[in-house]
Design an enzyme around this catalytic site. Structure first.
Site, PDB file in Angstrom:
ATOM      1  N   GLY A 216      -1.078   7.693   0.409  1.00  0.00           N
ATOM      2  CA  GLY A 216      -1.504   7.914   1.830  1.00  0.00           C
ATOM      3  C   GLY A 216      -0.100   7.565   2.695  1.00  0.00           C
TER       4      GLY A 216
ATOM      5  CE  LYS B  32      -6.776  -1.623   9.411  1.00  0.00           C
ATOM      6  NZ  LYS B  32      -5.580  -1.706   8.483  1.00  0.00           N
TER       7      LYS B  32
ATOM      8  N   GLY C 153       1.267   4.856   3.449  1.00  0.00           N
ATOM      9  CA  GLY C 153       2.476   4.045   2.749  1.00  0.00           C
ATOM     10  C   GLY C 153       3.214   5.002   1.779  1.00  0.00           C
TER      11      GLY C 153
ATOM     12  CB  SER D  11      -7.489   1.267  13.161  1.00  0.00           C
ATOM     13  OG  SER D  11      -8.364   1.929  13.617  1.00  0.00           O
TER      14      SER D  11
ATOM     15  CB  THR E 198      -4.630   9.157   3.180  1.00  0.00           C
ATOM     16  OG1 THR E 198      -6.030   8.192   3.444  1.00  0.00           O
ATOM     17  CG2 THR E 198      -3.981   9.071   4.475  1.00  0.00           C
TER      18      THR E 198
ATOM     19  N   GLY F 273       0.844  -1.086  -0.043  1.00  0.00           N
ATOM     20  CA  GLY F 273       0.021  -0.189   0.010  1.00  0.00           C
ATOM     21  C   GLY F 273       0.932   1.378   0.143  1.00  0.00           C
ATOM     22  N   GLY F 274       2.067   1.033  -0.398  1.00  0.00           N
ATOM     23  CA  GLY F 274       3.074   2.259  -0.574  1.00  0.00           C
ATOM     24  C   GLY F 274       2.873   3.419  -1.565  1.00  0.00           C
ATOM     25  CB  ALA F 275       0.940   3.642  -4.696  1.00  0.00           C
TER      26      ALA F 275
ATOM     27  CB  ALA G 123      -2.028  -3.136   1.296  1.00  0.00           C
TER      28      ALA G 123
ATOM     29  CE1 TYR H  75     -10.067   0.061   8.268  1.00  0.00           C
ATOM     30  CE2 TYR H  75     -10.427   0.931  10.714  1.00  0.00           C
ATOM     31  CZ  TYR H  75      -9.705   0.923   9.451  1.00  0.00           C
ATOM     32  OH  TYR H  75      -8.449   1.544   9.394  1.00  0.00           O
TER      33      TYR H  75
END
Length: 260
Positions: free
Chosen positions: A24, A165, A26, A148, A196, A20-22, A95, A161
């Site tokens: 926000g 988490k 990340g 979270s 984000t 998930g580094g692309a 991610a 969610y």
């Protein structure tokens, strides 16, 4: 002036994968890890964003397309990183997706829940599994998950969610116990509300979000940002946290203390 100019580079020579580094949290973490001397592999399904970020940061940054719900892709991601850099020191399993507006249990959709758990929980499990596989022979390594603040305070997120988490925090603690004998640490960063994505670039949405967080947040005069979360991940990834494992590092400005 980059963020590491005033202090020694805390990840010099380390190899990190950020899922998930692309965008926000990340993307902020990728940039900060890079500033601190790490070789970073960006893993995401947002190819344009990931390739653009890698191109902007330049040396020692690469992008690999990876759907974290597909074990073959996660395995290939880790193996490609080892082939390119000789190993993996840090896996930041970041991610994830959210439910959108808080979803009541009465309105929950099974398919949506399975997708949520597949990305947030199973994706984290697979990232940890394959990172541990290549870290174990070296008797060192660090696995970090994005969880979270909802793992500390009830009622601030939807049940699906929250389940995903809580599962991540449980997984982290289990791994801290199991992998300690292999010299591998496992921890979580658990942020409160962070703006984000596309919404972060919209001034109206940003002002509304900041107003809401200022009202409900415990720590006044400060809004949590993706960069703040990246700094927490940097600490956990660095040698400064070399004896820190099994910790759920909650970034909520004390909200969970006053709202137990």
């Amino acid at each position: 002036m980059n963020s590491s100019s005033a202090v020694s580079k805390r990840l010099e020579g380390k190899v990190a994968i950020v899922t998930g580094g692309a965008s926000g949290i990340g993307a902020s973490t990728v940039s900060l890890f890079h500033d601190h001397g790490a070789k970073v592999v960006i893993a995401d399904i947002q190819d344009n964003l990931g390739q653009t970020l890698a191109g902007r940061l330049g040396r020692n940054i690469s992008y690999i397309h990876c759907d974290v719900t597909d074990e073959n892709q996660v395995r290939a991601l880790v193996d490609a990183t080892v082939a390119k850099h000789g190993g993996v020191d840090i896996m930041f399993s970041n991610a994830g997706i959210v439910e959108g507006p808080t979803v009541s249990i009465f309105d929950a959709d099974k398919g949506a829940l399975e997708r949520l758990l597949g990305i947030n929980l199973v994706g984290g499990f697979l990232a940890a599994k394959h990172a541990a596989r290549v870290m174990s022979p070296t008797k060192k390594g660090c696995i970090i998950f994005t969880a979270s603040a909802c793992t500390e305070v009830a009622g601030i997120s939807g049940p699906g969610y929250v389940a995903s988490k809580y599962g991540i925090v449980g997984l982290m603690k289990s791994l801290a116990a199991e992998l300690g004998s292999h010299g591998i640490r496992a921890n979580c960063v658990s942020p409160f509300g962070v703006l984000t994505g596309i919404a972060a670039g919209d001034d109206k949405t940003k002002l509304m979000f900041e107003g809401l967080m200022s009202k409900v947040g415990n720590l006044k005069g400060k809004i949590l940002t993706a960069d703040d979360v990246a700094k927490a991940a940097l600490y956990l990834a660095s040698d400064e946290a070399s004896y820190v494992s099994g910790v759920n590092l909650v970034l909520d400005g004390g909200y969970s203390v006053v709202n137990p």
